[in-house]
Design a protein around this motif. Structure first.
Motif, mmCIF file in Angstrom:
data_model
loop_
_atom_site.group_PDB
_atom_site.id
_atom_site.type_symbol
_atom_site.label_atom_id
_atom_site.label_comp_id
_atom_site.label_asym_id
_atom_site.label_seq_id
_atom_site.Cartn_x
_atom_site.Cartn_y
_atom_site.Cartn_z
ATOM 1 N N LEU A 150 36.057 47.354 33.684
ATOM 2 C CA LEU A 150 36.059 45.964 34.129
ATOM 3 C C LEU A 150 34.788 45.656 34.907
ATOM 4 N N PRO A 151 34.363 44.393 34.907
ATOM 5 C CA PRO A 151 33.127 44.033 35.620
ATOM 6 C C PRO A 151 33.277 44.030 37.131
ATOM 7 N N GLY A 152 34.499 44.029 37.640
ATOM 8 C CA GLY A 152 34.723 43.986 39.087
ATOM 9 C C GLY A 152 36.199 44.087 39.386
ATOM 10 N N PRO A 153 36.588 43.877 40.652
ATOM 11 C CA PRO A 153 38.002 43.988 41.028
ATOM 12 C C PRO A 153 38.842 42.877 40.412
ATOM 13 N N VAL A 154 40.113 43.175 40.174
ATOM 14 C CA VAL A 154 41.061 42.191 39.659
ATOM 15 C C VAL A 154 41.514 41.302 40.811
ATOM 16 N N ARG A 155 41.458 39.989 40.604
ATOM 17 C CA ARG A 155 41.946 39.037 41.610
ATOM 18 C C ARG A 155 42.931 38.083 40.949
ATOM 19 N N PHE A 156 44.156 38.073 41.469
ATOM 20 C CA PHE A 156 45.219 37.248 40.910
ATOM 21 C C PHE A 156 45.270 35.889 41.602
ATOM 22 N N ASP A 157 45.806 34.893 40.884
ATOM 23 C CA ASP A 157 46.190 33.647 41.528
ATOM 24 C C ASP A 157 47.283 33.965 42.547
ATOM 25 N N THR A 158 47.232 33.309 43.690
ATOM 26 C CA THR A 158 48.189 33.602 44.758
ATOM 27 C C THR A 158 49.586 33.107 44.431
ATOM 28 N N ARG A 159 49.691 31.923 43.905
ATOM 29 C CA ARG A 159 50.990 31.282 43.647
ATOM 30 C C ARG A 159 51.609 31.832 42.357
ATOM 31 N N VAL A 160 52.857 32.292 42.444
ATOM 32 C CA VAL A 160 53.597 32.774 41.279
ATOM 33 C C VAL A 160 54.798 31.851 41.078
ATOM 34 N N ASP A 161 54.770 31.076 40.019
ATOM 35 C CA ASP A 161 55.838 30.108 39.752
ATOM 36 C C ASP A 161 57.029 30.829 39.127
#
Length: 330
Positions: A150-161
């Motif tokens: 991967l090109p960098g760290p994984v960052r998720f959207d904060t809100r989980v519907d």
């Protein structure tokens, strides 16, 4: 003083009580030992602090039930080494992460990233089921799904519907793991093939069901395998039934990424690769047990075909063949 683990607790993961306390400093210290150092303050005195933390840990993940009993403010700063999925079971909390403020309740969970600061306020009735996954494990699973670094760290959207199809599925997966652990059907931390697969499945669920900065990479990698790749995978499975092979091992031999392999098995066999492997092991054990000449014991048939837990072998055998292995034809 924290109550010992043999005392009764409430909520999920009741078989794994970590502590109960009404002391703020003790709660801060005990929670920090499993997560990270943080600031914890009680807001107002209209409720009595009554903290319950149930906790079970595997190699790379942990499941937690946490309830403070009073309004509290929590400031963990950077989590650094892990991701944290917080699923509210009751009450609500206010979470600030990645510059976004999220009111989290029964319909909205939150997913915290290791390299972004967090501040939270939990209302007294807030109870959460929390999934903790190590950063290194999630990164490794992400690379196995994408088939490339991967090109960098994984960052998720904060809100989980939790009202969306993906959110409903994600919540069900985590709750099912907690319920199976409570029943004793799943033993995180044993180091056997089942719990290691569960840890991979949990990381994969986050990566495929929640939007992140690599979702487009995973979507592009989601192509079907060639017939040759499936043939190589199946041949490898049948040649290694007694070995502790993993999903990554099968994908590597087939020359495809994990997600592509899974898609191909679903399309061709309506099974995951690991379900196919389990069935192949059961079929081999069943054949050995019904052969009249040089008939093995149930233990030999189980261990000789890659099963490390006799109880699970018997359960799966009965589901597939309708009888226990000890009731086989003679």
């Amino acid at each position: 003083m924290a109550r010992t683990s043999h005392q009764k607790t409430s909520g999920l993961l009741n078989r794994f009580p970590l502590f109960q306390t009404g002391d703020l400093d003790e709660a801060r210290s005990c929670v920090a030992q499993k997560f990270c150092d943080h600031r914890l303050e009680q807001l107002g005195r209209c409720r009595t602090l009554a903290v319950t933390h149930n906790h079970v840990a595997g190699r790379e993940v942990s499941l937690n039930y946490l309830h403070y009993g009073a309004d509290v403010q929590i400031d963990p700063g950077l989590l650094r080494s892990f991701y944290l999925l917080q699923i509210p079971l009751s009450g609500h909390s206010n979470v600030i992460h990645r510059g976004e403020e999220v009111l989290s309740d029964a319909s909205i969970a939150t997913l915290l990233n290791p390299d972004r600061e967090t501040q939270m306020t939990w209302q007294g009735e807030c109870r959460k089921l929390i999934l903790q996954i190590s950063k290194s494990h999630l990164q490794a699973v992400a690379e196995s799904l994408s088939g490339a670094p991967l090109p960098g760290p994984v960052r998720f959207d904060t809100r989980v519907d939790l009202r969306s199809a993906n959110g409903i599925r994600l919540k069900r997966i985590v709750q099912a793991c907690a319920a199976a652990t409570d029943r004793g059907d799943l033993s995180l931390g044993d180091g056997n093939g089942t719990d290691l697969k569960v840890e991979m499945d949990l990381a994969q669920a986050l990566l495929t069901l929640q939007r992140s900065n690599i979702s487009h990479i995973l979507d592009k990698a989601d192509t079907g395998p060639t017939p040759r790749a499936l043939r190589l995978a199946v041949e490898y499975i049948h040649a290694n039934l007694a070995e502790p092979i993993t999903l990554n091992d099968i994908a590597t031999v087939a020359g495809v990424n994990v997600r592509t392999l899974q898609k191909g098995f679903r399309q061709r066999y309506d099974l995951t690769p690991m379900q196919y492997l389990r069935n192949a092991r059961l079929d081999a054990a069943h054949y050995q047990l019904i052969v009249r000449q040089n008939e093995p014991s149930v233990t030999q048939a189980a261990f000789g075909n890659g099963f490390s837990h006799l109880g699970r072998f018997s359960r799966d055998y009965k589901r597939r063949f309708g009888v226990l292995p000890s009731q086989r034809a003679t």
